[in-house]
Scaffold this motif. Structure first.
Motif, PDB file in Angstrom:
ATOM      1  N   TYR A 306     -51.492  23.687   3.851  1.00 39.77           N
ATOM      2  CA  TYR A 306     -52.040  24.537   2.792  1.00 39.77           C
ATOM      3  C   TYR A 306     -51.961  23.779   1.487  1.00 39.77           C
ATOM      4  O   TYR A 306     -50.908  23.242   1.142  1.00 39.77           O
ATOM      5  N   THR A 308     -52.807  24.244  -2.634  1.00 37.51           N
ATOM      6  CA  THR A 308     -53.330  25.040  -3.750  1.00 37.51           C
ATOM      7  C   THR A 308     -53.273  24.181  -4.998  1.00 37.51           C
ATOM      8  O   THR A 308     -52.371  23.356  -5.159  1.00 37.51           O
ATOM      9  N   VAL A 323     -48.214  22.597   1.382  1.00 33.36           N
ATOM     10  CA  VAL A 323     -47.231  23.360   2.150  1.00 33.36           C
ATOM     11  C   VAL A 323     -47.577  23.286   3.637  1.00 33.36           C
ATOM     12  O   VAL A 323     -48.760  23.282   4.002  1.00 33.36           O
ATOM     13  N   ASP A 324     -46.535  23.183   4.470  1.00 32.56           N
ATOM     14  CA  ASP A 324     -46.786  23.331   5.903  1.00 32.56           C
ATOM     15  C   ASP A 324     -45.797  24.333   6.480  1.00 32.56           C
ATOM     16  O   ASP A 324     -44.824  24.704   5.826  1.00 32.56           O
ATOM     17  N   ARG A 325     -46.091  24.784   7.675  1.00 39.16           N
ATOM     18  CA  ARG A 325     -45.213  25.746   8.331  1.00 39.16           C
ATOM     19  C   ARG A 325     -44.547  25.107   9.538  1.00 39.16           C
ATOM     20  O   ARG A 325     -44.306  25.756  10.545  1.00 39.16           O
ATOM     21  N   GLU A 363     -38.283  25.899   8.263  1.00 36.66           N
ATOM     22  CA  GLU A 363     -39.065  26.622   7.261  1.00 36.66           C
ATOM     23  C   GLU A 363     -40.165  25.812   6.611  1.00 36.66           C
ATOM     24  O   GLU A 363     -40.597  26.108   5.508  1.00 36.66           O
ATOM     25  N   ARG A 366     -42.434  22.296   1.400  1.00 38.23           N
ATOM     26  CA  ARG A 366     -43.281  22.631   0.265  1.00 38.23           C
ATOM     27  C   ARG A 366     -43.143  21.519  -0.763  1.00 38.23           C
ATOM     28  O   ARG A 366     -42.045  21.239  -1.238  1.00 38.23           O
TER      29      ARG A 366
ATOM     30  N   GLY B 163     -48.923  29.076   0.832  1.00 39.71           N
ATOM     31  CA  GLY B 163     -48.974  28.774   2.251  1.00 39.71           C
ATOM     32  C   GLY B 163     -47.627  28.904   2.954  1.00 39.71           C
ATOM     33  O   GLY B 163     -47.529  28.724   4.159  1.00 39.71           O
ATOM     34  N   LEU B 164     -46.585  29.203   2.190  1.00 35.05           N
ATOM     35  CA  LEU B 164     -45.264  29.373   2.794  1.00 35.05           C
ATOM     36  C   LEU B 164     -45.282  30.566   3.741  1.00 35.05           C
ATOM     37  O   LEU B 164     -46.021  31.531   3.530  1.00 35.05           O
ATOM     38  N   THR B 165     -44.451  30.488   4.767  1.00 31.81           N
ATOM     39  CA  THR B 165     -44.277  31.665   5.618  1.00 31.81           C
ATOM     40  C   THR B 165     -43.533  32.727   4.808  1.00 31.81           C
ATOM     41  O   THR B 165     -42.926  32.418   3.767  1.00 31.81           O
ATOM     42  N   LYS B 167     -40.887  34.092   5.631  1.00 31.12           N
ATOM     43  CA  LYS B 167     -39.466  33.740   5.708  1.00 31.12           C
ATOM     44  C   LYS B 167     -39.098  32.736   4.604  1.00 31.12           C
ATOM     45  O   LYS B 167     -38.098  32.901   3.897  1.00 31.12           O
ATOM     46  N   SER B 168     -39.921  31.697   4.445  1.00 30.04           N
ATOM     47  CA  SER B 168     -39.638  30.696   3.416  1.00 30.04           C
ATOM     48  C   SER B 168     -39.799  31.293   2.026  1.00 30.04           C
ATOM     49  O   SER B 168     -39.042  30.976   1.105  1.00 30.04           O
TER      50      SER B 168
END
Lengths: 373, 216
Positions: A306, A308, A323-325, A363, A366, B163-165, B167-168
């Motif tokens: 992601y 932004t 950001v990644d998950r 998590e 970021r 884009g954070l989950t 949870k994060s």
């Protein structure tokens, strides 16, 4: 050649010129006070004329003409005392003094302007003729001794000064050259680091991905990216190191995004209210974002990032997040690779921005890029 | 059939409708009861058993009949369904409009099935169906009529939008996942409230009071 030698030369020309000027002043005053026959006037005029020739030429050309200096030694230094003695009627020690004095500045100039054997010969001739000259007027041994001392010490002092200045100048030039070389080396190193970073983010990343085999090398996007990077390498080899910066931050980021999309990283990119930033800042954002995205592709294992990019609440600044998950990592234990630490942080710091990496196990990661810091 | 959620899809892309049918066919908790190209088409046919409206309508943001998304949403809400917006590209102005008109969530079409199923369940449970796109649209809504958000709500919104989950997002804000979700729901609720027409002076007064409470 360095700049110290010309400066040493002009200093020596000036010094000997002043020395000669002081002698001429004494001569002009002595001749004018005494009056009488025309020969002393002609003598001082000849000395003036030769001085103008010697020092004028030296000042104009940057150094002495040896023929002028030799002429000055012979005429002003050796002949003048005999001429004023023989035809000027100057038969006592005090009267002939000014003519003898000029020999001192002749000897000083000869010592620095002539090659060493010639300079020694000139000083020897001066000493010999002046000995004879003072013998003719019956000067006391004290006067004779003092005068010979002055002839010799003028030559020695001028020569020592000249030697010292040349030596210091050479040392200074060498130090300057070393500093310049170091500077150039530093600039080359910085440029090479830039290129390395660019290569790391583009060509190396592409090749690594292709080598891993997960990507269809024949896909049009991959080929397009390869073509782009080959063009970059060509530019690099041609040393046309002019970076192509994108005027618009959004466009620059979009290009970074599309370059990783080609390698099958899905990017959800959202932009809002991006300000006008200097081209270098837009390029830094894009490079740092590209590296952060490459990092997601390599380490997150989700194939999805992601991005932004928004204007800062303040107005002129901007914030980009990548950001990644994925699994993330423990920031206390993980030593970030060249990617996040070297490329991203350094790239942002270069333009006065900063990068913050936030992550925890399980998590995702970021990366926040911010300018100004 | 307690526990099974009835779903309808309104989209003018036949391929998507077919795909949705086979997708949702594999999910036991959901039952696709109707597909239609327009909202009018869907409402014309009594959908569920005994004419009950579907629990959730997946509504394409932009339909080819040039209908306004806000109107579509109001009509579906009036018919008794909850609305989850889906679209190919996130059009922020339309997302905000949809939210104001009463949509409970927004997803782009590139999301996977588990995400879609979870969103439908959230909507039925009375929560919002949150997505980074939706959060981004709200976080960067600079229209004059935007609802006021508390700094905390804004922070959670911004982090989720990046884009954070969830949870994060919660970890960064130092709150529980449940609370983080609550913040996002509150933002959605504010938009829905700000979107409803204020008919009476009493209503207006109440909204002013709400706004000043939020600001404080």
């Amino acid at each position: 050649m360095g700049s110290a030698l010309p400066r040493a030369r002009s200093f020596m020309i000036l010094t000997t010129l002043l020395y000669r000027a002081s002698h001429l002043t004494v001569g002009v005053v002595a001749v004018a006070q005494r009056g009488g026959r025309p020969v002393p006037y002609l003598g001082i005029a000849a000395a003036l004329g030769l001085s103008v020739l010697v020092y004028g030429t030296a000042l104009r050309r940057g150094w002495f003409d040896v023929r002028h200096v030799a002429a000055d030694v012979l005429v002003t230094g050796c002949l003048l005392p005999f001429a004023v003695y023989a035809w000027g009627g100057l038969r006592e020690t005090p009267a002939i003094g000014w003519a003898m004095l000029l020999g001192g500045s002749s000897s000083a100039t000869a010592a620095i302007a002539l090659r060493r054997p010639h300079a020694l010969a000139a000083v020897a001739v001066l000493v010999a003729t002046h000995l004879v000259g003072y013998e003719l007027v019956g000067a006391s041994p004290a006067v004779l001794g003092g005068h010979l001392n002055s002839l010799l010490s003028s030559a020695v002092m001028a020569w020592v000064m000249w030697w010292y200045l040349r030596r210091q100048g050479r040392l200074l030039d060498e130090a300057n050259a070393r500093a310049l070389a170091a500077e150039a080396q530093k600039a080359r190193y910085a440029e090479r680091l830039d290129h390395h970073r660019a290569l790391h983010d583009t060509v190396l990343a592409t090749l690594t991905t292709l080598a891993a085999g997960g990507v269809d090398a024949n896909a049009p996007e991959v080929r397009e990216r390869c073509a782009r990077e080959a063009a970059y390498l060509r530019r690099l080899i041609q040393q046309t190191a002019e970076e192509v910066h994108h005027p618009e931050m959004g466009a620059a980021l979009e290009e970074a995004v599309s370059s990783v999309e080609c390698l099958r990283l899905r990017v959800t990119a959202q932009y809002h209210g991006l300000p006008e930033v200097p081209p270098a800042v837009a390029a830094a954002f894009a490079d740092a974002a590209r590296e952060a995205l490459n990092n997601v592709r390599r380490h997150a294992g989700t194939g999805h990032a992601y991005l932004t990019a928004t204007g800062d609440a303040g107005g002129a600044g901007a914030v980009v997040t990548v950001v990644d998950r994925g699994p993330g990592f423990d920031p206390d234990r993980h030593v970030p690779g060249f990617g996040l630490r070297g490329s991203v942080h350094a790239r942002m710091a270069e333009v006065g921005g900063r990068a913050v990496v936030d992550t925890a196990p399980g998590e995702g990661v970021r990366v926040e890029l911010r300018w100004p810091a | 059939m307690a526990g099974v959620i009835t779903v309808a899809v309104v989209d003018d892309d036949r391929m998507l409708l077919d795909g949705m049918r086979s997708w949702l066919g594999s999910v036991p908790e959901l039952r696709l009861v109707a597909t239609a190209g327009t909202v009018g088409e869907l409402l014309a046919v009594p959908a569920g058993p005994a004419g009950t409206p579907p629990d959730v309508v997946l509504l394409d943001l932009v339909l080819r009949d040039a209908s306004a998304p806000a109107d579509n949403i109001r009509r579906l809400r009036a018919a008794g369904s909850r609305v989850l917006m889906i679209s190919t590209v996130p059009d922020r102005t339309r997302i905000i409009e949809a939210l104001r008109a009463g949509a409970d969530g927004y997803l782009t079409k590139d999301n996977d099935l588990p995400t879609l199923v979870a969103a439908v369940k959230d909507v039925v449970a009375g929560h919002g169906a949150h997505s980074p796109e939706l959060a981004f649209a709200c976080a960067h809504d600079d229209s004059p009529s935007r609802p006021k958000l508390s700094p905390r709500e804004r922070q959670v919104l911004l982090d989720y939008a990046s884009g954070l989950t969830l949870k994060s997002t919660a970890r960064r804000a130092g709150i529980t996942v449940h609370t983080a979700k609550d913040y996002l729901d509150r933002v959605k609720a504010k938009y829905q409230q700000a979107g409803r027409p204020a008919y009476t002076k009493i209503d207006l007064a109440r909204r002013v009071r709400e706004d000043s409470l939020d600001a404080g």
